[in-house]
Design a protein around this motif. Structure first.
Motif, PDB file in Angstrom:
ATOM      1  N   THR A 129      -6.391 -71.509 -51.465  1.00 57.91           N
ATOM      2  CA  THR A 129      -6.854 -72.885 -51.268  1.00 57.91           C
ATOM      3  C   THR A 129      -7.266 -73.078 -49.816  1.00 57.91           C
ATOM      4  N   ALA A 130      -8.489 -73.581 -49.624  1.00 65.72           N
ATOM      5  CA  ALA A 130      -8.988 -73.784 -48.268  1.00 65.72           C
ATOM      6  C   ALA A 130      -8.241 -74.931 -47.600  1.00 65.72           C
ATOM      7  N   THR A 131      -7.898 -74.696 -46.381  1.00 64.64           N
ATOM      8  CA  THR A 131      -7.167 -75.728 -45.634  1.00 64.64           C
ATOM      9  C   THR A 131      -8.153 -76.762 -45.111  1.00 64.64           C
ATOM     10  N   VAL A 132      -7.801 -78.010 -45.235  1.00 55.57           N
ATOM     11  CA  VAL A 132      -8.660 -79.102 -44.779  1.00 55.57           C
ATOM     12  C   VAL A 132      -8.360 -79.369 -43.302  1.00 55.57           C
ATOM     13  N   ASP A 133      -9.417 -79.271 -42.519  1.00 53.60           N
ATOM     14  CA  ASP A 133      -9.237 -79.525 -41.085  1.00 53.60           C
ATOM     15  C   ASP A 133      -8.946 -81.000 -40.850  1.00 53.60           C
ATOM     16  N   ASP A 134      -8.294 -81.256 -39.770  1.00 47.10           N
ATOM     17  CA  ASP A 134      -8.046 -82.643 -39.397  1.00 47.10           C
ATOM     18  C   ASP A 134      -9.363 -83.345 -39.106  1.00 47.10           C
ATOM     19  N   GLU A 135      -9.346 -84.639 -39.281  1.00 50.24           N
ATOM     20  CA  GLU A 135     -10.556 -85.425 -39.037  1.00 50.24           C
ATOM     21  C   GLU A 135     -10.971 -85.260 -37.576  1.00 50.24           C
ATOM     22  N   PRO A 136     -12.212 -84.785 -37.338  1.00 48.82           N
ATOM     23  CA  PRO A 136     -12.621 -84.560 -35.940  1.00 48.82           C
ATOM     24  C   PRO A 136     -12.775 -85.887 -35.206  1.00 48.82           C
ATOM     25  N   ASP A 137     -12.523 -85.814 -33.924  1.00 48.45           N
ATOM     26  CA  ASP A 137     -12.705 -86.984 -33.086  1.00 48.45           C
ATOM     27  C   ASP A 137     -14.153 -87.038 -32.631  1.00 48.45           C
ATOM     28  N   GLY A 138     -14.785 -88.153 -32.844  1.00 47.80           N
ATOM     29  CA  GLY A 138     -16.170 -88.292 -32.439  1.00 47.80           C
ATOM     30  C   GLY A 138     -16.734 -89.621 -32.897  1.00 47.80           C
ATOM     31  N   GLU A 139     -18.023 -89.723 -32.775  1.00 52.93           N
ATOM     32  CA  GLU A 139     -18.702 -90.973 -33.116  1.00 52.93           C
ATOM     33  C   GLU A 139     -18.783 -91.121 -34.625  1.00 52.93           C
ATOM     34  N   PRO A 140     -18.393 -92.287 -35.176  1.00 52.53           N
ATOM     35  CA  PRO A 140     -18.489 -92.478 -36.627  1.00 52.53           C
ATOM     36  C   PRO A 140     -19.934 -92.670 -37.051  1.00 52.53           C
ATOM     37  N   CYS A 141     -20.207 -92.270 -38.277  1.00 54.25           N
ATOM     38  CA  CYS A 141     -21.555 -92.400 -38.833  1.00 54.25           C
ATOM     39  C   CYS A 141     -21.841 -93.880 -39.088  1.00 54.25           C
ATOM     40  N   PRO A 142     -22.983 -94.384 -38.648  1.00 57.21           N
ATOM     41  CA  PRO A 142     -23.276 -95.796 -38.903  1.00 57.21           C
ATOM     42  C   PRO A 142     -23.510 -96.100 -40.367  1.00 57.21           C
ATOM     43  N   SER A 143     -23.715 -95.059 -41.203  1.00 61.85           N
ATOM     44  CA  SER A 143     -23.992 -95.313 -42.614  1.00 61.85           C
ATOM     45  C   SER A 143     -22.743 -95.226 -43.474  1.00 61.85           C
ATOM     46  N   GLY A 151     -22.173 -84.198 -30.121  1.00 64.68           N
ATOM     47  CA  GLY A 151     -23.313 -83.314 -30.061  1.00 64.68           C
ATOM     48  C   GLY A 151     -24.085 -83.207 -31.352  1.00 64.68           C
ATOM     49  N   ARG A 152     -23.540 -83.729 -32.451  1.00 65.85           N
ATOM     50  CA  ARG A 152     -24.252 -83.646 -33.718  1.00 65.85           C
ATOM     51  C   ARG A 152     -25.341 -84.713 -33.764  1.00 65.85           C
ATOM     52  N   THR A 153     -26.407 -84.374 -34.472  1.00 65.40           N
ATOM     53  CA  THR A 153     -27.525 -85.310 -34.633  1.00 65.40           C
ATOM     54  C   THR A 153     -27.494 -85.998 -35.977  1.00 65.40           C
ATOM     55  N   PHE A 154     -26.995 -85.282 -37.004  1.00 72.72           N
ATOM     56  CA  PHE A 154     -26.931 -85.838 -38.345  1.00 72.72           C
ATOM     57  C   PHE A 154     -25.487 -85.820 -38.832  1.00 72.72           C
ATOM     58  N   CYS A 155     -25.166 -86.738 -39.739  1.00 70.25           N
ATOM     59  CA  CYS A 155     -23.808 -86.857 -40.267  1.00 70.25           C
ATOM     60  C   CYS A 155     -23.482 -85.653 -41.135  1.00 70.25           C
ATOM     61  N   ARG A 156     -22.245 -85.170 -41.015  1.00 70.70           N
ATOM     62  CA  ARG A 156     -21.834 -84.015 -41.806  1.00 70.70           C
ATOM     63  C   ARG A 156     -21.533 -84.377 -43.250  1.00 70.70           C
ATOM     64  N   ASN A 157     -21.499 -85.663 -43.565  1.00 71.71           N
ATOM     65  CA  ASN A 157     -21.168 -86.087 -44.924  1.00 71.71           C
ATOM     66  C   ASN A 157     -22.379 -86.583 -45.690  1.00 71.71           C
ATOM     67  N   CYS A 158     -23.248 -87.388 -45.036  1.00 73.62           N
ATOM     68  CA  CYS A 158     -24.387 -87.977 -45.749  1.00 73.62           C
ATOM     69  C   CYS A 158     -25.731 -87.610 -45.138  1.00 73.62           C
ATOM     70  N   ALA A 159     -25.748 -86.849 -44.043  1.00 74.14           N
ATOM     71  CA  ALA A 159     -26.981 -86.366 -43.396  1.00 74.14           C
ATOM     72  C   ALA A 159     -27.821 -87.485 -42.835  1.00 74.14           C
ATOM     73  N   LYS A 160     -27.246 -88.671 -42.623  1.00 72.01           N
ATOM     74  CA  LYS A 160     -27.991 -89.757 -41.996  1.00 72.01           C
ATOM     75  C   LYS A 160     -28.016 -89.531 -40.475  1.00 72.01           C
ATOM     76  N   LEU A 162     -27.260 -89.942 -36.756  1.00 66.85           N
ATOM     77  CA  LEU A 162     -26.151 -90.595 -36.074  1.00 66.85           C
ATOM     78  C   LEU A 162     -26.645 -91.589 -35.026  1.00 66.85           C
ATOM     79  N   LYS A 163     -27.831 -91.366 -34.479  1.00 65.15           N
ATOM     80  CA  LYS A 163     -28.402 -92.274 -33.488  1.00 65.15           C
ATOM     81  C   LYS A 163     -29.775 -92.691 -33.969  1.00 65.15           C
ATOM     82  N   PRO A 164     -29.822 -93.695 -34.866  1.00 65.74           N
ATOM     83  CA  PRO A 164     -31.127 -94.139 -35.377  1.00 65.74           C
ATOM     84  C   PRO A 164     -31.979 -94.714 -34.255  1.00 65.74           C
ATOM     85  N   GLN A 165     -33.274 -94.559 -34.436  1.00 74.03           N
ATOM     86  CA  GLN A 165     -34.198 -95.054 -33.422  1.00 74.03           C
ATOM     87  C   GLN A 165     -34.171 -96.569 -33.375  1.00 74.03           C
ATOM     88  N   ALA A 166     -34.345 -97.095 -32.180  1.00 71.27           N
ATOM     89  CA  ALA A 166     -34.320 -98.544 -31.993  1.00 71.27           C
ATOM     90  C   ALA A 166     -35.522 -99.183 -32.676  1.00 71.27           C
TER      91      ALA A 166
END
Length: 368
Positions: A129-143, A151-160, A162-166
């Motif tokens: 059984t794969a071990t689930v890593d702890d929730e990483p500390d970082g910026e939450p996805c706005p979606s 350093g990530r550009t897209f969300c690891r869960n929904c691919a939205k 992370l920094k939408p254009q103004a």
């Protein structure tokens, strides 16, 4: 353990479903390849069993072919027919003894060679059984609100992103009207908008040139309303007629308890000025006093004509209707380069007692 992106090759964590660099779905790129199946060890061949010999069975006698019956000759039609003799049955063929089948040669026995020792079978992989890593500390996805590593550009869960254009600023209302609303490509509509603007400016200049008097009047009137005013004292005052003790100068002395008395309707008061000025208004006080009980005892003008002369000799006619009550009454004019003003009485009230028509005070105002 990292998961390489199949599109850009960027490294991603094992629990991330989308690439943090390009947003591509990682899919099954992180699944470990299944182990190749191991061929089982061949079992040793069994020793050949000795062949059993059997006696040959006698062959069955081959039957002899039967002979066909001989054709019988047709009888002579003239003599009576004789019965045909019965056909003879064929004699049985003599039985010949069958020859025994020669025995088949026995196969030569293969020599027994060296046998390799048995190899152990590889153990089957154990599913862990794969071990689930702890929730990483970082910026939450706005979606979806999932935390992502810095350093990530897209969300690891929904691919939205992370920094939408103004969002672009809302355009002013005039940019939504034709022809200012054309934004198809860079520079699109600029020539047309510039041409229209130039045409409007040229039209305004032509209209101002053709309508100089009207345009000048509008400009000067605006300046009169926005600018300040100041009183102008005439250099010389004269009247066509005056009552005793009520000269023409009494109308411009700055007090209202003295007045110019006109003997009759039609008499005029003329004021001349040293320097031309912009006349913005005239203020008149009628009657012998500003007190109501005294005001009604004397005669007072109710209508007068103003003749305004400018330095170029032109005259401007104005009619001023005056209320039959004490207090100041103002007439706005707006005439430039004024050098003289004539006040002519046309109507008056309260003349039954024979009193002169009283003009308590007249004031002239210029633009400052």
């Amino acid at each position: 353990m990292t998961r390489p992106c199949p599109a850009c090759g960027a490294a991603n964590a094992e629990d991330e479903d989308f690439c943090g660099s390009c947003g591509t779905y990682l899919g099954w790129s992180s699944r470990r390849p299944a182990p190749e199946p191991v061929a089982p060890e061949p079992a040793p061949a069994p020793a050949p069993e000795p062949e059993r010999r059997t006696a040959p069975s006698p062959a069955a006698p081959a039957p002899e072919p039967t002979r066909a019956p001989e054709p019988t000759p047709e009888p002579d039609p003239e003599p009576e027919p004789r019965p045909a003799p019965a056909p003879r049955s064929p004699a049985p063929a003599p039985v010949q003894p069958s020859r025994p089948k020669p025995p088949e040669p026995e196969p030569a026995e293969e020599p027994v060679g060296a046998v390799l020792p048995g190899m152990p079978t590889a153990a089957r992989p154990t599913v862990r059984t794969a071990t689930v890593d702890d929730e990483p500390d970082g910026e939450p996805c706005p979606s979806c609100g999932t935390n992502n590593r810095p350093g990530r550009t897209f969300c690891r869960n929904c691919a939205k992103p992370l920094k939408p254009q103004a969002q672009a600023a809302k355009l002013p209302w005039w940019r939504t009207r034709w022809p200012f609303n054309h934004r198809v490509r860079a520079g699109s509509g600029r020539l047309l908008r510039g041409s229209l603007t130039a045409l409007v400016i040229v039209g305004l200049l032509v209209a101002g040139f053709l309508l100089i008097p009207a345009g000048r009047f509008v400009v000067e009137d605006v300046r009169d309303k926005l600018g300040g005013t100041g009183e102008v004292s005439p250099a010389h005052v004269s009247a066509t007629a005056s009552a005793p003790d009520h000269p023409a100068k009494a109308a411009t002395d700055g007090v209202t308890n003295s007045y110019w008395g006109a003997p009759k309707v039609g008499d005029a008061l003329t004021a001349k000025f040293k320097d031309p000025f912009r006349l913005v208004g005239i203020t008149v006080h009628t009657g012998i006093s500003t007190k109501p009980e005294v005001f009604q005892k004397g005669a007072r003008p109710t209508r007068a004509d103003l003749t305004i002369t400018t330095k170029d000799g032109k005259t401007h006619e104005k009619t001023m209707t005056l209320a039959d009550k004490p207090g100041e009454q103002t007439l706005r004019t707006g005439i430039s380069d004024v050098v003289s003003i004539r006040f002519t009485i046309r109507e008056a009230a309260g003349r039954a007692n024979g009193h002169p028509i009283a003009l308590g005070e007249i004031e002239y105002f210029k633009r400052t």
